[in-house]
Write an enzyme that holds these catalytic residues in place. Sequence first.
Site, PDB file in Angstrom:
ATOM      1  CB  CYS A   1     -38.955 -40.459  18.250  1.00 35.09           C
ATOM      2  SG  CYS A   1     -40.482 -39.554  18.017  1.00 35.09           S
TER       3      CYS A   1
ATOM      4  CE1 TYR B   1     -39.580 -18.770  19.020  1.00 36.41           C
ATOM      5  CE2 TYR B   1     -40.637 -16.807  18.106  1.00 36.41           C
ATOM      6  CZ  TYR B   1     -39.737 -17.851  17.991  1.00 36.41           C
ATOM      7  OH  TYR B   1     -38.973 -17.972  16.873  1.00 36.41           O
TER       8      TYR B   1
ATOM      9  CB  SER C   1     -56.701 -16.641  13.011  1.00 36.28           C
ATOM     10  OG  SER C   1     -56.882 -15.421  13.671  1.00 36.28           O
TER      11      SER C   1
ATOM     12  NE  ARG D   1     -31.938 -20.178  10.836  1.00 37.52           N
ATOM     13  CZ  ARG D   1     -32.556 -21.114  10.116  1.00 37.52           C
ATOM     14  NH1 ARG D   1     -31.996 -21.607   9.022  1.00 37.52           N
ATOM     15  NH2 ARG D   1     -33.717 -21.580  10.504  1.00 37.52           N
TER      16      ARG D   1
ATOM     17  CG  ASP E   1     -41.324 -22.131  17.339  1.00 33.25           C
ATOM     18  OD1 ASP E   1     -40.973 -23.254  17.756  1.00 33.25           O
ATOM     19  OD2 ASP E   1     -41.052 -21.728  16.190  1.00 33.25           O
TER      20      ASP E   1
ATOM     21  CB  THR F   1     -45.565 -14.972   7.996  1.00 31.89           C
ATOM     22  OG1 THR F   1     -46.539 -14.024   8.400  1.00 31.89           O
ATOM     23  CG2 THR F   1     -45.239 -14.766   6.528  1.00 31.89           C
TER      24      THR F   1
ATOM     25  CB  CYS G   1     -36.352 -38.824  11.884  1.00 26.96           C
ATOM     26  SG  CYS G   1     -36.155 -37.726  13.301  1.00 26.96           S
TER      27      CYS G   1
ATOM     28  CB  CYS H   1     -40.262 -33.133  13.743  1.00 30.29           C
ATOM     29  SG  CYS H   1     -41.433 -34.043  14.751  1.00 30.29           S
TER      30      CYS H   1
ATOM     31  CD  GLU I   1     -37.651 -15.151  15.566  1.00 29.60           C
ATOM     32  OE1 GLU I   1     -38.774 -15.629  15.718  1.00 29.60           O
ATOM     33  OE2 GLU I   1     -36.681 -15.817  15.156  1.00 29.60           O
TER      34      GLU I   1
HETATM   35  S1  SF4 Z   1     -39.129 -39.818  14.445  1.00 28.73           S
HETATM   36 FE1  SF4 Z   1     -40.094 -38.515  15.946  1.00 28.73          FE
HETATM   37  S2  SF4 Z   1     -38.854 -36.668  15.898  1.00 28.73           S
HETATM   38 FE2  SF4 Z   1     -38.392 -37.778  14.060  1.00 28.73          FE
HETATM   39  S3  SF4 Z   1     -39.765 -36.945  12.518  1.00 28.73           S
HETATM   40 FE3  SF4 Z   1     -40.746 -38.746  13.396  1.00 28.73          FE
HETATM   41  S4  SF4 Z   1     -42.026 -37.914  15.017  1.00 28.73           S
HETATM   42 FE4  SF4 Z   1     -40.548 -36.319  14.525  1.00 28.73          FE
END
Ligand code: SF4
Length: 357
Positions: free
Chosen positions: A205, A117, A301, A22, A135, A40, A199, A189, A34
């Site tokens: 959400c 991606y 896999s 980064r 992704d 991984t 969150c 998430c 990437e």
């Molecule tokens: S509130 Fe929604 S966006 Fe936030 S962690 Fe929970 S499921 Fe994920």
Amino acid sequence: MKHFSGIITSWYSQNKRDLPWRNTNDAYLIWLSEIILQQTRVDQGMAYYLKFAGAFPTVKHLAKADNDKVMKLWQGLGYYSRARNLHATAKIVCTDFNGVFPSEYNDILSLKGIGEYTASAIASFAFNKPHAVVDGNVYRVLSRVFGVESAIDSTTGKKEFSKLANELLDKKNPAAHNQAIMEFGALQCKPVNPDCSVCPMNSHCYAFAKKRVNVLPVKEKKIKVRNRYFNYVVLKSEDSTVINKRIDKDIWTNLYDFPLIETNAEVNESDFLVSKEWKKLIGKNKHIVRSVSAPYKHILSHQKIYARFWEIDLSADLKKIAPDSSIIIKQKDIHKYAVPRLIENYLNSEKGKKVKG
Ligand code: SF4
């Protein structure tokens, strides 16, 4: 939602991990990271990234490298086609792009081993071009926040997610936006039981409001897993043994293993030692079955491999018996060759026995 990008980028600025790829906008190093990070985890991939970036600081160094060296450095990371494609692509960048990693999305996408991606990741992270990454992390965040119930592995689902991701993309700041959504998926998430109470997205959400967090995202297909039964014949004569470079289109191409007899099911010793394949390999040469290992279970896999290692002492010259495609090496030199994790596990357990013995 108006503030989606603002919420995740502000979360990102406070929570992001300090990762070496980064801190650069070198497209080659970003590409390297990437490819390593596909399939991984970051904690496992980090050591490999540092090894590769150290051994091959530029795409030209990688292009010039010996393939066995590339495979050896990749050993243990799995999905070896990534290493083969990495090496092939480095050569193409040198021949077709003068050793400079391309900056246009379509040129990046044309390279071997690079899908949509990865092309979006390189175009946005290295060149700040407005291409949204999609992704596994992004699928999860978008399906939960926006309540997208389409299967992420269906053609229509993929299109729908890609369209939504591009609509949400902050076109003025695509690098930070893309990194933020991926990191948000990785750290906040999470796939199972994310802590929604802390969150910053929870009041917007869908999944949180509708109690569908552990249902989304939806997948259509179940992966079919094939069972395979490997019998590795570890031939030993004095201090030498026989190994084989895997060149067929199967798992582990370009890695080394022992002569292999694959069977349809697990076999017992008396059946195995009269089988056609065994006779073809050993012929009439005098031998002693020194040991037969317990089965090693190795999960890929799409395949479950059950492997046994048959250690055979031979008095015959190995040259007479070694299959054409194989090479004879000193037993102590096997660590110089790139081998699959399964073989590495066997060698380590043998080493352990010797130390204990
Ligand atoms: S509130 Fe929604 S966006 Fe936030 S962690 Fe929970 S499921 Fe994920």
